[in-house]
Design a protein around this motif. Sequence first.
Motif, PDB file in Angstrom:
ATOM      1  N   ALA A  61      30.429   2.585  28.064  1.00  0.00           N
ATOM      2  CA  ALA A  61      29.565   3.484  27.293  1.00  0.00           C
ATOM      3  C   ALA A  61      28.381   3.981  28.112  1.00  0.00           C
ATOM      4  CB  ALA A  61      29.082   2.774  26.032  1.00  0.00           C
ATOM      5  N   VAL A  62      27.777   3.092  28.913  1.00  0.00           N
ATOM      6  CA  VAL A  62      26.571   3.483  29.665  1.00  0.00           C
ATOM      7  C   VAL A  62      26.878   4.605  30.648  1.00  0.00           C
ATOM      8  CG1 VAL A  62      24.838   2.706  31.309  1.00  0.00           C
ATOM      9  CG2 VAL A  62      25.491   1.224  29.405  1.00  0.00           C
ATOM     10  N   GLY A  63      27.949   4.427  31.433  1.00  0.00           N
ATOM     11  CA  GLY A  63      28.307   5.446  32.411  1.00  0.00           C
ATOM     12  C   GLY A  63      28.705   6.760  31.766  1.00  0.00           C
ATOM     13  N   VAL A  64      29.474   6.688  30.681  1.00  0.00           N
ATOM     14  CA  VAL A  64      29.905   7.905  29.989  1.00  0.00           C
ATOM     15  C   VAL A  64      28.702   8.644  29.426  1.00  0.00           C
ATOM     16  CG1 VAL A  64      31.175   8.785  27.993  1.00  0.00           C
ATOM     17  CG2 VAL A  64      32.223   7.061  29.476  1.00  0.00           C
ATOM     18  N   LEU A  65      27.782   7.918  28.817  1.00  0.00           N
ATOM     19  CA  LEU A  65      26.600   8.557  28.225  1.00  0.00           C
ATOM     20  C   LEU A  65      25.719   9.191  29.306  1.00  0.00           C
ATOM     21  CD1 LEU A  65      25.696   5.961  25.462  1.00  0.00           C
ATOM     22  CD2 LEU A  65      26.602   8.263  25.129  1.00  0.00           C
ATOM     23  N   GLU A  66      25.627   8.541  30.458  1.00  0.00           N
ATOM     24  CA  GLU A  66      24.844   9.130  31.555  1.00  0.00           C
ATOM     25  C   GLU A  66      25.482  10.425  32.046  1.00  0.00           C
ATOM     26  OE1 GLU A  66      24.541   6.126  34.524  1.00  0.00           O
ATOM     27  OE2 GLU A  66      22.894   5.051  33.511  1.00  0.00           O
ATOM     28  N   ALA A  67      26.818  10.430  32.140  1.00  0.00           N
ATOM     29  CA  ALA A  67      27.519  11.638  32.569  1.00  0.00           C
ATOM     30  C   ALA A  67      27.330  12.769  31.568  1.00  0.00           C
ATOM     31  CB  ALA A  67      29.005  11.337  32.753  1.00  0.00           C
ATOM     32  N   ILE A  68      27.401  12.433  30.289  1.00  0.00           N
ATOM     33  CA  ILE A  68      27.194  13.443  29.244  1.00  0.00           C
ATOM     34  C   ILE A  68      25.787  14.019  29.348  1.00  0.00           C
ATOM     35  CG2 ILE A  68      26.962  13.823  26.765  1.00  0.00           C
ATOM     36  CD1 ILE A  68      29.157  11.745  26.352  1.00  0.00           C
ATOM     37  N   ALA A  69      24.805  13.140  29.484  1.00  0.00           N
ATOM     38  CA  ALA A  69      23.413  13.590  29.522  1.00  0.00           C
ATOM     39  C   ALA A  69      23.149  14.488  30.724  1.00  0.00           C
ATOM     40  CB  ALA A  69      22.475  12.386  29.546  1.00  0.00           C
ATOM     41  N   THR A  70      23.860  14.244  31.826  1.00  0.00           N
ATOM     42  CA  THR A  70      23.673  15.053  33.036  1.00  0.00           C
ATOM     43  C   THR A  70      24.288  16.442  32.879  1.00  0.00           C
ATOM     44  OG1 THR A  70      23.645  13.083  34.435  1.00  0.00           O
ATOM     45  CG2 THR A  70      24.130  15.199  35.503  1.00  0.00           C
ATOM     46  N   GLU A  71      25.513  16.481  32.402  1.00  0.00           N
ATOM     47  CA  GLU A  71      26.248  17.749  32.311  1.00  0.00           C
ATOM     48  C   GLU A  71      25.987  18.502  31.012  1.00  0.00           C
ATOM     49  OE1 GLU A  71      28.030  19.215  34.691  1.00  0.00           O
ATOM     50  OE2 GLU A  71      27.320  17.581  35.982  1.00  0.00           O
ATOM     51  N   HIS A  72      25.551  17.794  29.992  1.00  0.00           N
ATOM     52  CA  HIS A  72      25.322  18.414  28.675  1.00  0.00           C
ATOM     53  C   HIS A  72      23.946  17.975  28.169  1.00  0.00           C
ATOM     54  CE1 HIS A  72      29.568  19.695  28.235  1.00  0.00           C
ATOM     55  NE2 HIS A  72      29.809  18.606  28.933  1.00  0.00           N
ATOM     56  N   PRO A  73      22.892  18.550  28.694  1.00  0.00           N
ATOM     57  CA  PRO A  73      21.549  18.131  28.279  1.00  0.00           C
ATOM     58  C   PRO A  73      21.273  18.457  26.814  1.00  0.00           C
ATOM     59  CG  PRO A  73      21.444  20.119  29.631  1.00  0.00           C
ATOM     60  CD  PRO A  73      22.857  19.636  29.688  1.00  0.00           C
ATOM     61  N   VAL A  74      20.381  17.685  26.214  1.00  0.00           N
ATOM     62  CA  VAL A  74      19.984  17.946  24.834  1.00  0.00           C
ATOM     63  C   VAL A  74      19.289  19.304  24.755  1.00  0.00           C
ATOM     64  CG1 VAL A  74      19.815  15.508  24.238  1.00  0.00           C
ATOM     65  CG2 VAL A  74      17.826  16.668  25.206  1.00  0.00           C
ATOM     66  N   PRO A  75      19.316  19.936  23.574  1.00  0.00           N
ATOM     67  CA  PRO A  75      19.843  19.437  22.301  1.00  0.00           C
ATOM     68  C   PRO A  75      21.369  19.538  22.223  1.00  0.00           C
ATOM     69  CG  PRO A  75      18.978  21.636  22.002  1.00  0.00           C
ATOM     70  CD  PRO A  75      18.650  21.244  23.415  1.00  0.00           C
ATOM     71  N   LEU A  76      21.950  18.591  21.484  1.00  0.00           N
ATOM     72  CA  LEU A  76      23.392  18.506  21.338  1.00  0.00           C
ATOM     73  C   LEU A  76      23.770  18.326  19.876  1.00  0.00           C
ATOM     74  CD1 LEU A  76      24.055  15.922  24.203  1.00  0.00           C
ATOM     75  CD2 LEU A  76      24.609  18.365  24.310  1.00  0.00           C
ATOM     76  N   ALA A  77      25.001  18.690  19.572  1.00  0.00           N
ATOM     77  CA  ALA A  77      25.601  18.354  18.279  1.00  0.00           C
ATOM     78  C   ALA A  77      26.748  17.398  18.575  1.00  0.00           C
ATOM     79  CB  ALA A  77      26.111  19.605  17.571  1.00  0.00           C
ATOM     80  N   VAL A  78      26.776  16.261  17.901  1.00  0.00           N
ATOM     81  CA  VAL A  78      27.833  15.270  18.064  1.00  0.00           C
ATOM     82  C   VAL A  78      28.588  15.183  16.752  1.00  0.00           C
ATOM     83  CG1 VAL A  78      28.344  12.851  18.585  1.00  0.00           C
ATOM     84  CG2 VAL A  78      26.424  13.998  19.725  1.00  0.00           C
ATOM     85  N   LYS A  79      29.915  15.338  16.815  1.00  0.00           N
ATOM     86  CA  LYS A  79      30.676  15.383  15.573  1.00  0.00           C
ATOM     87  C   LYS A  79      32.101  14.883  15.779  1.00  0.00           C
ATOM     88  CE  LYS A  79      31.622  20.335  16.319  1.00  0.00           C
ATOM     89  NZ  LYS A  79      31.336  21.699  15.815  1.00  0.00           N
ATOM     90  N   PRO A  80      32.710  14.375  14.723  1.00  0.00           N
ATOM     91  CA  PRO A  80      34.122  13.997  14.808  1.00  0.00           C
ATOM     92  C   PRO A  80      34.973  15.211  15.161  1.00  0.00           C
ATOM     93  CG  PRO A  80      33.124  13.154  12.788  1.00  0.00           C
ATOM     94  CD  PRO A  80      32.149  14.107  13.386  1.00  0.00           C
ATOM     95  N   ALA A  81      36.015  15.003  15.963  1.00  0.00           N
ATOM     96  CA  ALA A  81      36.871  16.119  16.358  1.00  0.00           C
ATOM     97  C   ALA A  81      37.708  16.633  15.197  1.00  0.00           C
ATOM     98  CB  ALA A  81      37.790  15.698  17.501  1.00  0.00           C
ATOM     99  N   ARG A  82      37.878  15.806  14.196  1.00  0.00           N
ATOM    100  CA  ARG A  82      38.624  16.203  13.002  1.00  0.00           C
ATOM    101  C   ARG A  82      37.889  15.663  11.795  1.00  0.00           C
ATOM    102  NH1 ARG A  82      41.757  14.859  17.041  1.00  0.00           N
ATOM    103  NH2 ARG A  82      41.671  12.638  16.517  1.00  0.00           N
ATOM    104  N   GLY A  83      37.711  16.511  10.784  1.00  0.00           N
ATOM    105  CA  GLY A  83      37.009  16.080   9.588  1.00  0.00           C
ATOM    106  C   GLY A  83      36.317  17.242   8.935  1.00  0.00           C
ATOM    107  N   GLY A  84      35.835  17.011   7.728  1.00  0.00           N
ATOM    108  CA  GLY A  84      35.205  18.081   6.970  1.00  0.00           C
ATOM    109  C   GLY A  84      33.897  17.652   6.344  1.00  0.00           C
TER     110      GLY A  84
END
Length: 320
Positions: A131-154
């Motif tokens: 989780a730590v490495g993945v979150l760091e990669a996300i934060a680097t390539e996709h800086p805030v602000p962000l929307a986080v959501k399930p890929a499927r759902g309503g």
Amino acid sequence: MAAPAHRHVVVVAGGISHERDVSLRSGRRVADSLTGYGWQVELRDADASLLPALTASRPDVVWPALHGASGEDGALRGILEAVDVPFVGSRSTSARLAWDKPTASALVARAGVRTPRSITLSHDVFRELGAVGVLEAIATEHPVPLAVKPARGGSAQGVTLVDDVNDLPRAMVTAYTYCDDVVVEQLIRGVEVAVGIIDTGDGPVALAAVEIVPRHGIYGFEARYNAGETTFYTPARISDEQSAEVSRAAVAAHQALGLRHLSRVDLIVDGAGTPWFLEANVLPGLTETSLVPQALTASGFDLGWTYAELAEQAIRDDAH
């Protein structure tokens, strides 16, 4: 076209998803509208008695009002196709495309509609890579602000808007509660609008865009279905030029996904007036606080007439 009074429609609502209560409310509203227009209406839950009842009664058409996975992921529609019963709404293959948000965004982007930059992560990858490495990669390539959501759902369940990178881990955990795949995407700020699309045989028509202004910043589950939690403006408070662009983008998304009869396309209009696609809903809510009924009324459509016309179109489309 006037709907024949002898038409028999089965409205399917309920089910076992998190959205059961919303589905029941949508189903009752559709049933009341069609009853008032002279149709013979039967309201049924999605349980083991449904298929035997459809086989025995052979209704003219089924109106699926089943929110959540089984109603919107194509499963119920595939069964209705298998038993050869006409139904209102998109076919199973198109419903599956729209239900999966990353797939829908990719198809809509190919049609020329702007979509937010995003990454989709399965729970397995998130866990296996750490989780730590993945979150760091996300934060680097996709800086805030962000929307986080399930890929499927309503109904915006599991959605979090992240302005502080320290809130990203909790947002991921929340989204994974609802789905094994999570979308992390660029947050586009602007005017949030929803555009209903109807097609009664002459091609898809965009209804008046509804502007959404939630009291607490996010148009979440409570804001969607509790009166007073959200202010709606119909038509949206955007320029005529922007309104035309929004309508064009919504129809393009509807067509790119192969949807039919009825859908709702959610977009954000940024500060430059550009519409960005968020998602498409093959089974928009039809409750007393839902957006499509508001848009129909604002666009001059009678609900009973419109629902009857959509049901008639479904019968024509599925005629052999």
